[in-house]
Design an enzyme around this catalytic site. Structure first.
Site, PDB file in Angstrom:
ATOM      1  N   ASP A   1     -44.384  24.244  20.767  1.00 26.71           N
ATOM      2  CA  ASP A   1     -45.345  25.341  20.608  1.00 26.71           C
ATOM      3  C   ASP A   1     -46.608  24.226  20.355  1.00 26.71           C
ATOM      4  OD1 ASP A   1     -46.975  27.293  20.391  1.00 26.71           O
ATOM      5  OD2 ASP A   1     -46.088  27.839  18.273  1.00 26.71           O
TER       6      ASP A   1
ATOM      7  N   GLU B   1     -41.806  26.188   6.896  1.00 22.70           N
ATOM      8  CA  GLU B   1     -42.716  27.163   7.704  1.00 22.70           C
ATOM      9  C   GLU B   1     -42.754  28.468   7.534  1.00 22.70           C
ATOM     10  OE1 GLU B   1     -42.814  26.551  12.018  1.00 22.70           O
ATOM     11  OE2 GLU B   1     -42.672  24.372  11.997  1.00 22.70           O
TER      12      GLU B   1
HETATM   13  C1  GCB Z   1     -42.005  27.223  14.733  1.00 23.70           C
HETATM   14  C2  GCB Z   1     -42.039  26.003  15.270  1.00 23.70           C
HETATM   15  C3  GCB Z   1     -43.757  25.744  15.496  1.00 23.70           C
HETATM   16  C4  GCB Z   1     -44.471  27.008  15.948  1.00 23.70           C
HETATM   17  C5  GCB Z   1     -44.162  28.028  15.038  1.00 23.70           C
HETATM   18  C6  GCB Z   1     -44.618  29.349  15.574  1.00 23.70           C
HETATM   19  O1  GCB Z   1     -41.101  27.512  14.170  1.00 23.70           O
HETATM   20  O2  GCB Z   1     -41.559  24.959  14.486  1.00 23.70           O
HETATM   21  O3  GCB Z   1     -43.910  24.683  16.035  1.00 23.70           O
HETATM   22  O4  GCB Z   1     -45.604  26.529  16.294  1.00 23.70           O
HETATM   23  O5  GCB Z   1     -42.660  28.210  14.908  1.00 23.70           O
HETATM   24  O6  GCB Z   1     -46.257  29.488  15.414  1.00 23.70           O
HETATM   25  O7  GCB Z   1     -44.323  29.984  16.359  1.00 23.70           O
END
Ligand code: GCB
Length: 572
Positions: free
Chosen positions: A152, A480
């Site tokens: 992403d 995250e």
């Molecule tokens: C995640 C990914 C990250 C994405 C994020 C999202 O888990 O690690 O690369 O940008 O989610 O915003 O969906």
């Protein structure tokens, strides 16, 4: 040393005719391009173009050649680079985000050198990170992105970091590894060094700073040697006091210095004890962000002013750490983290790995290469406190564990001083956490599941984190969590995509996580909004989970974090 950044000639090659037509001997330019920066944000017609494309520049090298090797270093070219000087091939490198060095000693002229680079960034399942992955029963992806990335963020291409020319003496210091230990208030610094062709020579190692100065001279035996220094009443490196000593390593023969390397050294230790991360023997809680190297008009490159602004913004909200999501960042970024006292989880470009047999051996080979290149480049940064082998691998297949065992072993053989981890969306079913040092998970309850319903999401988060901890009994980092907020979009009561919903979600996550003693850190996704490929769930081709906008202005959530992280309660 000489910087080759600036304006270069550029020519896209959609018919792939450049090699056949020998453009490596020089080509008619189609347009000018700025380096370092991705090509995709510089020209409208190149927005989704992934290559191949050709770059060329001319330069003089008036310096002397005597007893010297001359080299050219590319900070990063995404994804595959082939390089020629004066019509001769120097070499090639696979993988963006990590540097490579090519020798030019025999080919370089004093005047009128022609440097040509062919770059392409095709998305392929057997590359790292993989792209164009066919959908399969066990490997959930593709996300249906255009271009078809299996990750992403926008698959920006080209020469994205500085290109420099430099020379080193034929007899030279090849490698320096600095490790530090602490005993009471004494700092112990070990400097290991390799040198080429160095007969009858010694290494002189000097360390200086905060009123301390010491020098050791050790003879070089079979290409290398180790020097130890003891610093009484040492000033240790930590986010609140990023003290750096100056280290000079000199290759000496017959009272002459033949070569020298200078480095900044932070004396610090990083260890894991039960549920805690210990910095200099004391528990430290990581507060911070995932980030991206992403800036308008530049693509995958942060101009120095934007980089400085990111650090000011991280400081302003009270963060003390970040993860190099989802690839190693520039040398300048790492130097800034050392200087300003940020703890860095350094991550390889292995995002979105999958473990179907096809192409797996090649993906492992590339991951090994990138892990090694990252550790070689970043091992002397005090800011780097752990290695992350991957982000969100689709690890349900049994082959994943062998894959990560292999990588963890490699990382540990290259560096015995830092914990090794990976970042997962799976939680309890990520079996590789059994042999990794800590557990890192990304969580989006209230966003991708329980959309808009925090009252359902937060109890689920609580049960989920407890279950993960029960299973692995290791410190847990939530690497995250967050929600998209379109800048300036407001709602009362909060709804998805409003700044209020992002603020509410982050606030309730932090409130819950602060109550769980096994949590060793929380990283909000993301510091800033960033470009990604087009998809139905990515309005304006953007991921809006930044707490700052793409042009670095704060959203409500940034103010919230500042309130939380600057207070005692948020500071656990
Ligand atoms: C995640 C990914 C990250 C994405 C994020 C999202 O888990 O690690 O690369 O940008 O989610 O915003 O969906």
């Amino acid at each position: 040393m000489r910087h080759l950044s600036g304006k270069w000639d550029f020519r896209p090659d959609p018919q792939n005719q450049g090699t056949r037509k020998r453009w490596f001997r020089g080509f008619t330019k189609d347009r000018a391009i700025t380096i370092p920066a991705s090509w995709n944000e510089q020209y409208k017609d190149l927005r989704d173009y992934l290559g191949p494309a050709w770059y060329q520049t001319r330069f003089d090298w008036p310096g002397s050649h005597q007893n010297k090797g001359i080299f050219i270093r590319f900070g990063s070219v995404n994804y595959l680079a082939q390089v020629w000087l004066n019509g001769f091939k120097l070499g090639q490198h696979e993988g963006g985000h990590l540097p490579f060095v090519l020798e030019v000693t025999r080919l370089i002229k004093k005047k009128g050198n022609l440097l040509v680079v062919r770059a392409e960034g095709f998305l392929k399942p057997d590359r790292v990170p993989p792209g164009n992955v066919p959908p399969g029963p066990l490997d959930s992806f593709n996300n249906n992105f255009n271009p078809p990335a299996s990750f992403d963020f926008f698959p920006f291409c080209g020469i994205q970091r500085p290109v420099i020319l430099f020379s080193v003496p034929n007899e030279s210091i090849q490698d320096v590894t600095v490790t530090t230990e602490i005993s009471g208030n004494t700092g112990l610094v070990q400097v290991k060094s390799l040198a080429t062709n160095a007969k009858d020579s010694a290494l002189r190692v000097s360390l200086e700073g905060f009123g301390f100065k010491a020098t050791r001279e050790v003879p070089i035996q079979s290409g290398g040697c180790t020097a130890f220094l003891k610093i009484p009443k040492a000033k240790f490196w930590a986010p609140s006091s990023p003290h750096l000593y100056q280290l000079k390593v000199e290759l000496r023969r017959a009272d002459k210095t033949i070569d020298q390397i200078k480095l900044l050294v932070g004396i610090r230790t990083i260890k894991i004890n039960k549920n805690k991360i210990l910095l200099n023997g004391k528990p430290i809680f990581l507060k911070g962000f995932g980030r991206h190297e992403d800036f308008p008009g530049k693509g995958r490159n942060l101009p120095p002013s934007a980089l400085a602004k990111d650090y000011r913004n991280m400081r302003w909200v009270g963060a003390n750490s970040f993860r190099t999501t989802h690839y190693p960042y520039s040398d300048e970024d790492m130097a800034m983290a050392d200087r300003l006292g940020f703890l860095v989880i350094d991550e390889t470009p292995a995002v979105g790995l999958f473990f179907k047999k096809e192409g797996l051996a090649r993906r492992l080979k590339l991951c090994r290469q990138f892990t090694k290149e990252m550790i070689d480049r970043d091992k002397n940064h005090p800011s780097v406190v752990m290695w992350s082998l991957a982000n969100e691998p689709h690890s349900k297949r049994a082959a994943a564990q062998g894959f990560f065992k292999n990588l963890a072993q490699l990382a540990r053989s290259l560096d015995q001083t830092r914990p090794v981890t990976l970042v997962s969306y799976l939680g309890t079913s990520e079996n590789s956490f059994r042999f990794l040092d800590l557990v890192c998970v990304n969580r989006y309850f209230g966003w991708y599941t329980e959309p808009g319903d925090l009252d359902k999401a937060i109890p689920r988060l609580s049960r989920d984190l407890d279950a993960i901890h029960r299973k692995f009994k290791k410190p847990l980092l939530v690497t995250e969590f967050g929600a998209d907020a379109i800048p300036g979009s407001h709602a009362n009561p909060p709804i998805m995509f409003s700044e209020e919903y992002q603020e509410a979600m982050i606030s309730r996550y932090i409130e819950l996580m602060n109550k769980k003693p096994y949590i060793a850190g929380t990283h909000v996704w993301n510091l800033c909004d960033f470009r990604t490929a087009q998809a139905t769930h990515r309005p304006n081709s953007m991921n809006y989970k930044g707490v700052f906008t793409r042009d670095r202005r704060p959203k409500l959530a940034a103010h919230l974090l500042r309130r939380l992280w600057k207070t005692k309660r948020g500071n656990r």
